[in-house]
Write a protein that holds these residues in place. Structure first.
Motif, PDB file in Angstrom:
ATOM      1  N   GLN A  38       0.831  -1.206   0.000  1.00 55.27           N
ATOM      2  CA  GLN A  38       0.000   0.000   0.000  1.00 55.27           C
ATOM      3  C   GLN A  38       0.870   1.263   0.000  1.00 55.27           C
ATOM      4  OE1 GLN A  38      -3.101   0.249  -0.450  1.00 55.27           O
ATOM      5  NE2 GLN A  38      -3.949  -1.776  -0.020  1.00 55.27           N
ATOM      6  N   LEU A  39       1.941   1.245   0.772  1.00 59.87           N
ATOM      7  CA  LEU A  39       2.847   2.387   0.800  1.00 59.87           C
ATOM      8  C   LEU A  39       3.470   2.631  -0.572  1.00 59.87           C
ATOM      9  CD1 LEU A  39       4.703   1.877   4.223  1.00 59.87           C
ATOM     10  CD2 LEU A  39       3.210   3.784   3.597  1.00 59.87           C
ATOM     11  N   ASN A  40       3.866   1.562  -1.248  1.00 58.88           N
ATOM     12  CA  ASN A  40       4.464   1.712  -2.572  1.00 58.88           C
ATOM     13  C   ASN A  40       3.463   2.219  -3.596  1.00 58.88           C
ATOM     14  OD1 ASN A  40       7.104   0.955  -1.898  1.00 58.88           O
ATOM     15  ND2 ASN A  40       6.627  -1.227  -2.088  1.00 58.88           N
ATOM     16  N   ARG A  41       2.191   1.830  -3.441  1.00 60.53           N
ATOM     17  CA  ARG A  41       1.164   2.370  -4.329  1.00 60.53           C
ATOM     18  C   ARG A  41       0.976   3.858  -4.096  1.00 60.53           C
ATOM     19  NH1 ARG A  41      -1.175  -2.972  -4.369  1.00 60.53           N
ATOM     20  NH2 ARG A  41      -2.047  -2.742  -2.280  1.00 60.53           N
ATOM     21  N   LEU A  42       0.983   4.252  -2.821  1.00 61.49           N
ATOM     22  CA  LEU A  42       0.890   5.679  -2.502  1.00 61.49           C
ATOM     23  C   LEU A  42       2.085   6.453  -3.053  1.00 61.49           C
ATOM     24  CD1 LEU A  42      -0.413   5.597   1.190  1.00 61.49           C
ATOM     25  CD2 LEU A  42      -1.629   6.472  -0.799  1.00 61.49           C
ATOM     26  N   LEU A  43       3.268   5.860  -2.918  1.00 65.92           N
ATOM     27  CA  LEU A  43       4.474   6.505  -3.440  1.00 65.92           C
ATOM     28  C   LEU A  43       4.421   6.622  -4.956  1.00 65.92           C
ATOM     29  CD1 LEU A  43       7.159   4.762  -1.170  1.00 65.92           C
ATOM     30  CD2 LEU A  43       6.628   7.213  -1.205  1.00 65.92           C
ATOM     31  N   GLU A  44       3.911   5.585  -5.616  1.00 66.75           N
ATOM     32  CA  GLU A  44       3.792   5.612  -7.072  1.00 66.75           C
ATOM     33  C   GLU A  44       2.882   6.757  -7.515  1.00 66.75           C
ATOM     34  OE1 GLU A  44       4.506   4.627 -10.925  1.00 66.75           O
ATOM     35  OE2 GLU A  44       5.430   3.665  -9.188  1.00 66.75           O
ATOM     36  N   ASN A  45       1.735   6.918  -6.834  1.00 76.09           N
ATOM     37  CA  ASN A  45       0.829   8.018  -7.152  1.00 76.09           C
ATOM     38  C   ASN A  45       1.479   9.369  -6.868  1.00 76.09           C
ATOM     39  OD1 ASN A  45      -1.264   6.327  -7.949  1.00 76.09           O
ATOM     40  ND2 ASN A  45      -2.104   6.162  -5.884  1.00 76.09           N
ATOM     41  N   PHE A  46       2.223   9.413  -5.745  1.00 78.64           N
ATOM     42  CA  PHE A  46       2.901  10.664  -5.391  1.00 78.64           C
ATOM     43  C   PHE A  46       3.929  11.045  -6.444  1.00 78.64           C
ATOM     44  CE2 PHE A  46       6.722  12.529  -3.412  1.00 78.64           C
ATOM     45  CZ  PHE A  46       6.204  13.774  -3.060  1.00 78.64           C
ATOM     46  N   TYR A  47       4.718  10.075  -6.900  1.00 72.91           N
ATOM     47  CA  TYR A  47       5.737  10.367  -7.910  1.00 72.91           C
ATOM     48  C   TYR A  47       5.097  10.772  -9.241  1.00 72.91           C
ATOM     49  CZ  TYR A  47       8.928   8.099  -4.620  1.00 72.91           C
ATOM     50  OH  TYR A  47       9.653   7.765  -3.515  1.00 72.91           O
ATOM     51  N   ARG A  48       3.957  10.129  -9.552  1.00 74.32           N
ATOM     52  CA  ARG A  48       3.263  10.491 -10.784  1.00 74.32           C
ATOM     53  C   ARG A  48       2.755  11.934 -10.717  1.00 74.32           C
ATOM     54  NH1 ARG A  48      -0.555   7.079 -10.511  1.00 74.32           N
ATOM     55  NH2 ARG A  48       0.618   5.354 -11.425  1.00 74.32           N
ATOM     56  N   GLN A  49       2.162  12.279  -9.576  1.00 74.78           N
ATOM     57  CA  GLN A  49       1.674  13.641  -9.406  1.00 74.78           C
ATOM     58  C   GLN A  49       2.821  14.645  -9.411  1.00 74.78           C
ATOM     59  OE1 GLN A  49      -1.444  14.795  -9.296  1.00 74.78           O
ATOM     60  NE2 GLN A  49      -2.268  12.734  -9.621  1.00 74.78           N
ATOM     61  N   LYS A  50       3.931  14.259  -8.808  1.00 78.39           N
ATOM     62  CA  LYS A  50       5.089  15.153  -8.779  1.00 78.39           C
ATOM     63  C   LYS A  50       5.620  15.387 -10.191  1.00 78.39           C
ATOM     64  CE  LYS A  50       9.113  13.805  -7.070  1.00 78.39           C
ATOM     65  NZ  LYS A  50      10.182  13.443  -6.107  1.00 78.39           N
ATOM     66  N   ALA A  51       5.659  14.309 -10.992  1.00 74.60           N
ATOM     67  CA  ALA A  51       6.126  14.442 -12.376  1.00 74.60           C
ATOM     68  C   ALA A  51       5.180  15.329 -13.178  1.00 74.60           C
ATOM     69  CB  ALA A  51       6.251  13.066 -13.024  1.00 74.60           C
ATOM     70  N   GLU A  52       3.865  15.151 -12.980  1.00 76.17           N
ATOM     71  CA  GLU A  52       2.896  15.990 -13.683  1.00 76.17           C
ATOM     72  C   GLU A  52       3.018  17.442 -13.261  1.00 76.17           C
ATOM     73  OE1 GLU A  52      -0.906  14.293 -12.976  1.00 76.17           O
ATOM     74  OE2 GLU A  52      -0.538  12.494 -14.199  1.00 76.17           O
ATOM     75  N   ASP A  53       3.253  17.661 -11.973  1.00 76.19           N
ATOM     76  CA  ASP A  53       3.432  19.021 -11.472  1.00 76.19           C
ATOM     77  C   ASP A  53       4.678  19.650 -12.077  1.00 76.19           C
ATOM     78  OD1 ASP A  53       2.776  21.216  -9.560  1.00 76.19           O
ATOM     79  OD2 ASP A  53       4.739  20.678  -8.741  1.00 76.19           O
ATOM     80  N   ARG A  54       5.742  18.848 -12.198  1.00 74.65           N
ATOM     81  CA  ARG A  54       6.981  19.361 -12.791  1.00 74.65           C
ATOM     82  C   ARG A  54       6.756  19.720 -14.256  1.00 74.65           C
ATOM     83  NH1 ARG A  54       9.972  15.040 -12.312  1.00 74.65           N
ATOM     84  NH2 ARG A  54      10.609  15.499 -10.169  1.00 74.65           N
TER      85      ARG A  54
END
Length: 330
Positions: A64-80
């Motif tokens: 579950q933590l890795n899924r949250l991290l995956e979403n976080f990294y995706r959002q961070k990339a989109e924000d960038r």
């Protein structure tokens, strides 16, 4: 009896040791997970919680933590990407507005000087140049304004029964003088009878104008412009063709991106094709490009069977940019 008590005590002791070892291992894994999360929070790069565990709860927790991290990294990339896109927009606005404004300022100063000398011939040329650059400036601002409305969802597309035959002829007629003056070879293949689709007339005119102006600007070396309206089973297709330098395979993947342009810096906003694609999507159509560099470039607006309608023209529908809901009763 004593033997049984000893055996029972030994079994309880083994169970206790087993549970103690399991709890110690569980605590150690939880400490690692906590420490790893802290490291990831302070780290600049991307990472995950990698912990091979025999405990089902720990495995589920890390998953579950890795899924949250995956979403976080995706959002961070989109924000960038969004930040970079915004920076590019500001850079393009600076170039696109500064160039015509500089020319306007320069010609205004020259015009003032010529007025004092009463050189009317030069005054007329400078006035024409000022008018040209003013039109260019207004067009650039309009492009950014349109893209802003599309992305914010403030632009609504009103769907109705549109005759593409009439529309294609009327739009091409607007460019007749320009093409004739530049000695273009013009090829128009439009059906003799009306061809109806479900669309927005203003949006369709904007798409066609953007495609034609793009062909003139980037494919003008070939001195050829073609427009075709073709009907297939389940599809109606508008094609705009030029015989200019063409678009490479790599550029074909980018030409519809906002702010991407093959023109030299400061000579185009790169929004024309992005706006055309977005308007086409709002009407349920597709915009595609096919190019063979040095031979021809072909842009296609494709209306599928869902957009091709032959019903009464009085029925109307609307597409809200905010909700994306579409009523196809055209």
């Amino acid at each position: 009896m004593t033997v049984l008590a000893v055996i029972a005590a030994a079994l309880f002791g083994l169970l206790y040791l087993r549970e103690w070892d399991a709890n110690r291992r569980l605590n150690r894994e939880l400490v690692y997970v906590t420490k790893r999360i802290g490291e990831l929070m302070s780290a600049e790069g991307d990472g995950y919680v990698l912990l091979p565990s025999t405990d089902w709860g720990i495995r589920e927790l890390t998953a579950q933590l890795n899924r949250l991290l995956e979403n976080f990294y995706r959002q961070k990339a989109e924000d960038r990407r969004a930040r970079l896109a915004m920076m590019q927009v500001l850079t393009n606005i600076s170039h696109d507005l500064r160039t015509p404004l500089t020319v306007l300022k320069g010609y205004s100063e020259l015009l003032a000087g010529r007025m004092k000398k009463r050189d009317l011939q030069k005054v007329e040329k400078m006035a024409a140049k000022i008018e040209e650059k003013t039109d260019e400036l207004v067009a650039v601002i309009e492009q950014y304004f349109t893209m802003s409305k599309l992305e914010s969802g403030d632009m609504c597309v009103a769907l109705q029964r549109i005759d593409l035959t009439r529309l294609c002829r009327e739009v091409m007629l607007e460019y007749y003088d320009i093409l004739e003056k530049a000695r273009y070879e013009v090829e128009i293949q439009v059906c003799g009878e009306p061809v109806f689709v479900c669309g927005d007339e203003a949006a369709l005119i904007r798409i066609l104008k953007n495609l034609i102006e793009n062909a003139i600007k980037h494919g003008g070396d070939g001195r050829f412009l073609g427009i075709r309206l073709q009907c297939f089973t389940g599809e109606t297709v508008i094609e705009v063709e030029d015989h200019g330098k063409g678009i490479t395979d790599r550029e074909q993947e980018l030409v519809f991106d906002r702010n991407y342009t093959t023109a030299r810096k400061g000579s185009g906003s790169g929004l024309g094709l992005a706006i055309a694609r977005e308007l086409a999507l709002r009407m349920g159509a597709k915009l595609q490009v096919e190019s063979e560099p040095g031979v021809r470039t072909l842009f296609r607006v494709i209306f599928t069977s869902a957009s091709v309608k032959h019903s009464e023209p009085s029925s109307r529908a609307s597409v809200s940019g905010k909700t994306g809901d579409t009523d196809r009763r055209c």
